[in-house]
Design an enzyme around this catalytic site. Structure first.
Site, PDB file in Angstrom:
ATOM      1  N   GLY A  15      14.978   9.771 -37.737  1.00  0.00           N
ATOM      2  CA  GLY A  15      14.856  10.259 -36.366  1.00  0.00           C
ATOM      3  C   GLY A  15      16.233  10.481 -35.772  1.00  0.00           C
ATOM      4  O   GLY A  15      17.129   9.658 -35.954  1.00  0.00           O
ATOM      5  N   GLY A  60      16.715  11.528 -32.344  1.00  0.00           N
ATOM      6  CA  GLY A  60      16.693  11.628 -30.889  1.00  0.00           C
ATOM      7  C   GLY A  60      17.822  10.784 -30.321  1.00  0.00           C
ATOM      8  O   GLY A  60      18.782  10.459 -31.024  1.00  0.00           O
ATOM      9  N   LEU A  61      17.708  10.408 -29.062  1.00  0.00           N
ATOM     10  CA  LEU A  61      18.796   9.654 -28.445  1.00  0.00           C
ATOM     11  C   LEU A  61      19.117   8.395 -29.229  1.00  0.00           C
ATOM     12  O   LEU A  61      20.280   8.094 -29.507  1.00  0.00           O
ATOM     13  CB  LEU A  61      18.421   9.287 -27.012  1.00  0.00           C
ATOM     14  CG  LEU A  61      18.439  10.445 -26.023  1.00  0.00           C
ATOM     15  CD1 LEU A  61      18.065   9.944 -24.640  1.00  0.00           C
ATOM     16  CD2 LEU A  61      19.799  11.114 -25.991  1.00  0.00           C
ATOM     17  N   GLY A  81      18.254   7.506 -32.440  1.00  0.00           N
ATOM     18  CA  GLY A  81      18.645   7.734 -33.827  1.00  0.00           C
ATOM     19  C   GLY A  81      20.007   8.396 -33.953  1.00  0.00           C
ATOM     20  O   GLY A  81      20.850   7.958 -34.746  1.00  0.00           O
ATOM     21  N   HIS A 113       1.571   9.989 -17.293  1.00  0.00           N
ATOM     22  CA  HIS A 113       2.511  10.468 -16.285  1.00  0.00           C
ATOM     23  C   HIS A 113       1.766  11.248 -15.208  1.00  0.00           C
ATOM     24  O   HIS A 113       0.961  12.118 -15.521  1.00  0.00           O
ATOM     25  CB  HIS A 113       3.553  11.361 -16.959  1.00  0.00           C
ATOM     26  CG  HIS A 113       4.758  11.597 -16.116  1.00  0.00           C
ATOM     27  ND1 HIS A 113       4.714  12.354 -14.981  1.00  0.00           N
ATOM     28  CD2 HIS A 113       6.032  11.171 -16.234  1.00  0.00           C
ATOM     29  CE1 HIS A 113       5.921  12.382 -14.439  1.00  0.00           C
ATOM     30  NE2 HIS A 113       6.740  11.675 -15.184  1.00  0.00           N
ATOM     31  N   SER A 139       8.990  17.055 -13.762  1.00  0.00           N
ATOM     32  CA  SER A 139       9.747  15.838 -13.478  1.00  0.00           C
ATOM     33  C   SER A 139       9.205  15.141 -12.239  1.00  0.00           C
ATOM     34  O   SER A 139       8.871  15.766 -11.245  1.00  0.00           O
ATOM     35  CB  SER A 139      11.205  16.173 -13.230  1.00  0.00           C
ATOM     36  OG  SER A 139      11.846  15.042 -12.687  1.00  0.00           O
ATOM     37  N   ARG A 168       4.530   5.201 -11.819  1.00  0.00           N
ATOM     38  CA  ARG A 168       3.709   6.201 -12.500  1.00  0.00           C
ATOM     39  C   ARG A 168       2.268   5.769 -12.691  1.00  0.00           C
ATOM     40  O   ARG A 168       1.344   6.558 -12.494  1.00  0.00           O
ATOM     41  CB  ARG A 168       4.327   6.505 -13.866  1.00  0.00           C
ATOM     42  CG  ARG A 168       5.636   7.225 -13.721  1.00  0.00           C
ATOM     43  CD  ARG A 168       6.321   7.426 -15.037  1.00  0.00           C
ATOM     44  NE  ARG A 168       7.527   8.231 -14.827  1.00  0.00           N
ATOM     45  CZ  ARG A 168       8.382   8.554 -15.780  1.00  0.00           C
ATOM     46  NH1 ARG A 168       8.176   8.140 -17.024  1.00  0.00           N
ATOM     47  NH2 ARG A 168       9.432   9.286 -15.511  1.00  0.00           N
ATOM     48  N   GLU A 175      11.908   4.500 -28.269  1.00  0.00           N
ATOM     49  CA  GLU A 175      10.473   4.473 -27.985  1.00  0.00           C
ATOM     50  C   GLU A 175       9.684   3.909 -29.171  1.00  0.00           C
ATOM     51  O   GLU A 175       8.562   3.426 -29.009  1.00  0.00           O
ATOM     52  CB  GLU A 175       9.979   5.892 -27.651  1.00  0.00           C
ATOM     53  CG  GLU A 175       8.558   5.921 -27.106  1.00  0.00           C
ATOM     54  CD  GLU A 175       8.066   7.323 -26.727  1.00  0.00           C
ATOM     55  OE1 GLU A 175       8.865   8.271 -26.769  1.00  0.00           O
ATOM     56  OE2 GLU A 175       6.875   7.452 -26.398  1.00  0.00           O
ATOM     57  N   LEU A 224      15.633   7.197 -21.472  1.00  0.00           N
ATOM     58  CA  LEU A 224      16.924   7.675 -21.968  1.00  0.00           C
ATOM     59  C   LEU A 224      17.886   6.500 -22.053  1.00  0.00           C
ATOM     60  O   LEU A 224      18.633   6.345 -23.009  1.00  0.00           O
ATOM     61  CB  LEU A 224      17.477   8.746 -21.023  1.00  0.00           C
ATOM     62  CG  LEU A 224      16.584   9.964 -20.803  1.00  0.00           C
ATOM     63  CD1 LEU A 224      17.268  10.973 -19.891  1.00  0.00           C
ATOM     64  CD2 LEU A 224      16.248  10.618 -22.127  1.00  0.00           C
TER      65      LEU A 224
END
Lengths: 251, 644
Positions: free
Chosen positions: B40, B42-43, B45, B266, B284, B337, B432, B448
């Site tokens: 992965g 993403g942020l 990985g 969400h 958002s 949320r 995540e 994030l």
């Protein structure tokens, strides 16, 4: 609910890089105008699979216009007829009922076809690896507010940084030039103090890699800017050229 | 099995510093003798792979996308939290910690969350140094906004594309390491199994998505940063390719799965338009800073709106119900949320929903535009408004947006200890993919933060503690464990290709999604969950007899890719239902109808459920075993969340 629409699709089919491709015609029916273009392809693929035919391969992932994966050349235009969106954000209400729609992959020798509409864009990654970064390591950096940056510069850098690396600029350009893509990163970093230290080295390295990958030169037609889903400005290319000239003088 | 969370002793604020000192180190010259696999990019990985490379380890990084830059972290819009207190409005590490624990409805570990808040500030420094163009004020300093129910302005942002800019920052660091030869990158490559030798993670089996080749990769440690499993619901805000396979395969090899039923719905997504839809789009939640949420006061009026007889702008003030402002006067439209989502469902269930389907509520900017002017609103949300208009063909400057909740994030994931190691030695889970920091509900702008905290500032320290005790010799890929794992995978693939049934993978996936959404979604009951369990089990059985996967393994074959992923989603779906059944309380995103207050608010049961559920796979056809990690709160007092 609005009435469903019918379309005739002419889709580029190519089983692999080694085999010659050709267009094949398909009919899709009762497509909701609120469906996205890729949902229309999902529907087609579901039907093809039920008939035992190989589904049309196309690249897609986030379907929100930000990952840059989708890469369809629709009726002669990268990402289709609408301005400043990607193919995944395109909706069928943009296509009148009964229309013929031609779908091709990006065409550029630096983006070889893998299968059907899927192309290999790893050349972009190699350009980034050549210098699209600030050479720092994790940790040991100054406080985020230690260096004030004029808002105008930060905004301009952000304008350039929005590039999603989809390759529409290359697909749109008659020379298959990657200059808009490369210049977006060079601009972003040269506009910021953090990128200043390596600006000469970066411009040279990235441009060299771009040339090595076989992308064409820029003849200022502006097709890239016109088709860019993020509206990246042509002025970035001017800035890149300046950076390149500057690097020749400075070194 | 005894779960050891390895939370360090000592006062909360000193735990991480002390722990860092107690971790074993690998000598700089010896780091090059260790190989690490990162799955992965993403942020979590990308930041981990880059940081490992910088430290001197040899890294192999994998992603299913055609480039590491496309991981779904890129789609995060709103921002990233940090306790910088640049706004001088009373923020602090402790406050960020407290908000996150409370927001998670007291189902996360104090120590992990405190560490997250502590390193949040380093993340912002790091990203700015990389050239991430965060929003700035005219004086040249960084701008902040308030986000997702926080009462301080601690969110850093880059227009509505914060995730993109942070990911491209991490991608740039990763690219540099690839250039330096410290990271070997494998794009379009999917991990399909974990290889264990003597009870430890020693490698992975992958499929090359271009050629179909099955490949073996050996290493000293394996790091999973493969994101969440929201796509179990078919319709979600996740990217189409997001899947649970890597995590689920690890689970089947012995990694416990933590809190699988904790999913985040969400509140501000674009409503579903019909049954041809494949994907939902998030707007958002920063929109809730200025937009007001409402539905018509009466069912009659709502019916007229649905039929198109009345337009929203023509509905008089007294006929509108700004229900969030009414029920939660102090937080209003900015409630967390889970609360916002549940209330949207409630008003729609009452028959007051709008839109063609009745499954939508208004998010109205009329008053904000009147107050601040259209230009100000455009400057703040221009790109979001444009995105909305592209999808719906409605102009949100003129008519209220319509929104409805959608699956967005999964707080559950592989169980990890304080070092982010799973219950398999040598196997780590970041971002995540793990369960650790968000409890039962994640606050906005915290995903994030967690991804980058884990990748840049936690795992580079903690992995050394494991590697330092390991020999340099690597397990050969000829080892029988690799042999066996590959053989099993080939059998699985051949089986799927040979069924040649009557239904496509997508049809099964849609059916699974519907069961999960209806019975294990925003609201869950014992009856519904028991039905879901049976239905999924039947669907799974049918899948292995009636799915139609075309083509072969020796080519690019997207149906096969999906087929392997959906098979794992079905198994995970069952576990989610088991977990939801076990947790007979409402907390965060998990709402059990049997456990609510008289006013219909979620009711926690701290006496019995202050634990992390960690599920152990016991073999095909056997029920999973539940282990409980008791959560101990030494610093915060558990209170019923109230946003009134």
């Amino acid at each position: 609910m609005e009435k469903g629409r019918n379309y005739t699709l002419h889709i580029w089919r190519q089983p692999s890089a080694k085999v010659k491709g050709k267009f094949k015609t398909y009919k899709v029916e009762n497509i909701s105008p609120g469906s996205s273009f890729l949902e229309m392809l999902d529907i087609l693929n579901n039907e093809l699979e039920q008939k035992g035919e190989d589904p049309v391969h196309f690249d897609h992932d986030c379907r929100e216009g930000i990952c840059g994966t989708c890469s369809l050349f629709i009726n002669g235009r990268p990402h289709g007829p609408e301005k400043e969106i990607t193919a995944c954000q395109l909706h069928m209400r943009s296509f009148p009922d009964g229309m013929d729609i031609t779908i091709e992959p990006w065409r550029a020798s630096a983006f070889p076809v893998i299968k059907d509409l899927v192309v290999d864009r790893s050349a972009f990654d190699r350009i980034m690896q050549a210098g699209g970064y600030v050479s720092i390591r994790t940790g040991g950096v100054p406080d985020a507010n230690a260096i004030p940056i004029p808002k105008e510069n930060a905004d301009l850098a952000m304008d350039a940084a929005q590039c999603i690396g989809c390759g529409a600029c290359v697909a749109a350009c008659k020379n298959a030039s990657a200059m808009l893509f490369v210049s977006a990163k060079i601009s972003q970093l040269s506009l910021l103090p953090q990128g200043d230290v390596e600006r000469s080295k970066r411009a040279k390295a990235m441009i060299k890699q771009m040339d090595d990958e076989g992308f064409g030169a820029c003849t200022n037609t502006g097709a890239c800017e016109a088709e860019c889903p993020k509206g990246i400005s042509l002025s970035n290319i001017a800035r890149m050229n300046r950076e390149f000239m500057r690097s020749a003088v400075v070194d | 099995m005894k779960l050891d969370s390895k939370i360090p002793e000592g006062p909360l604020a000193e735990k991480w510093s002390k722990h860092k000192f107690s971790l074993k180190l690998v000598n700089p010259a010896n780091k090059r003798k260790y190989d690490i696999i990162v799955v992965g990019t993403g942020l979590a990985g990308a930041s981990a792979a880059a940081s490992f490379g910088e430290l001197g380890y040899n890294v192999k990084a994998f992603c299913y996308q055609d480039s590491p830059r496309r991981a779904h972290s890129i789609a995060a819009q709103g921002g990233i939290n940090a306790a910088k207190n640049y706004q001088n409005d009373g923020d602090s590490i402790y406050r960020l910690f407290y908000d996150t624990i409370k927001g998670g409805d007291y189902r996360a570990r104090e120590a992990n969350v405190y560490r997250l808040a502590e390193v949040s500030n380093n993340i912002i420094d790091q990203c700015v140094a990389q050239g991430v163009p965060f929003a700035r004020e005219y004086g040249g300093l960084l701008d902040n906004r308030s986000f997702g129910g926080a009462q301080v302005s601690r969110t850093f942002y880059a227009r509505g594309q914060t995730g993109q800019q942070l990911l491209l920052g991490a991608y740039s660091a990763l690219s540099r390491q690839i250039h330096n030869g410290k990271v070997q990158m494998f794009p379009r490559t999917e991990m399909l199994d974990l290889v264990m030798v003597d009870g430890e993670a020693k490698g992975i089996i992958t499929r090359n998505l271009v050629t179909g080749e099955i490949e073996r990769h050996s290493a000293h440690a394996v790091v999973l940063a493969t994101g969440g499993y929201g796509n179990v619901f078919f319709l979600s805000t996740n990217a189409m390719g997001c899947n649970t396979t890597a995590a689920w395969r690890a689970h089947k090899k012995g990694a416990l799965f933590g809190n699988p039923c904790f999913t985040q719905i969400h509140p501000t997504c674009i409503p579903v338009h019909g049954d041809q839809q494949s994907k939902l789009t998030l707007m958002s939640e920063s929109l809730r800073n200025d937009g007001r949420v409402w539905v018509p006061k009466t069912v009659e009026m709502a019916e007229k709106v649905r039929k198109g007889e009345v337009l929203p702008n023509d509905i008089a003030e007294e006929d509108r119900d700004y229900y969030l402002e009414r029920i939660y006067p102090s937080f209003g439209n900015l409630v967390p949320r889970d609360v916002a989502s549940r209330n949207a469902k409630n008003v729609c269930d009452e028959g007051r929903g709008v839109g063609e389907t009745g499954l939508a509520v208004y998010l109205d900017f009329r008053d904000a535009i009147k107050r601040d002017g259209e230009d100000t609103i455009r400057a703040k949300y221009g790109n979001l408004f444009q995105m909305y208009e592209k999808i719906t063909a409605d102009n949100p400057y003129k008519v209220p947006m319509m929104i409805y909740p959608a699956v967005h994030y999964t707080m559950g994931g592989l169980w990890v200890d304080y070092n982010l190691m799973t219950t398999i030695p040598g196997l780590y889970a970041l971002g995540e993919c793990n369960f650790s920091d968000h409890g039962a509900n994640r606050l906005g702008a915290s995903a994030l933060m967690q991804g980058l905290a884990d990748g840049y500032f936690v795992i580079p320290y903690t992995i050394g503690d494991y590697l330092a005790t390991k020999p340099y010799d690597k397990v050969s890929t000829d080892h029988e464990a690799f042999e066996k794992a590959e053989k099993e995978l080939r059998e699985r693939i051949n089986k799927l290709l040979s069924i040649k049934g009557n239904k496509t993978v997508d049809q099964f996936h849609k059916e699974l999604g519907k069961i999960m959404w209806d019975k294990c979604g925003m609201s869950r009951s014992e009856k519904g969950l028991k039905e879901a369990k049976e239905e999924i089990s039947k669907l799974r059985e049918e899948y292995w007899q009636n799915v139609n996967v075309l083509g072969s393994n020796d080519e690019m074959n997207m149906s096969l890719e999906k087929a392997l992923r959906v098979a794992d989603f079905m198994e995970l779906g069952e576990l989610m239902v088991d977990d939801a059944l076990d947790r007979e309380e409402s907390c965060g995103g998990h709402f059990r109808e049997e456990s609510q207050t008289e006013e219909g608010e979620a009711k926690r049961n701290d006496e019995e459920y202050t634990y992390v559920s960690a599920w152990e796979y016991k073999g095909e056809g056997k029920p999973e075993e539940l282990h409980k990690e008791e959560l101990i709160f030494e610093n915060v007092k558990l209170t019923q969340r109230s946003y009134k």
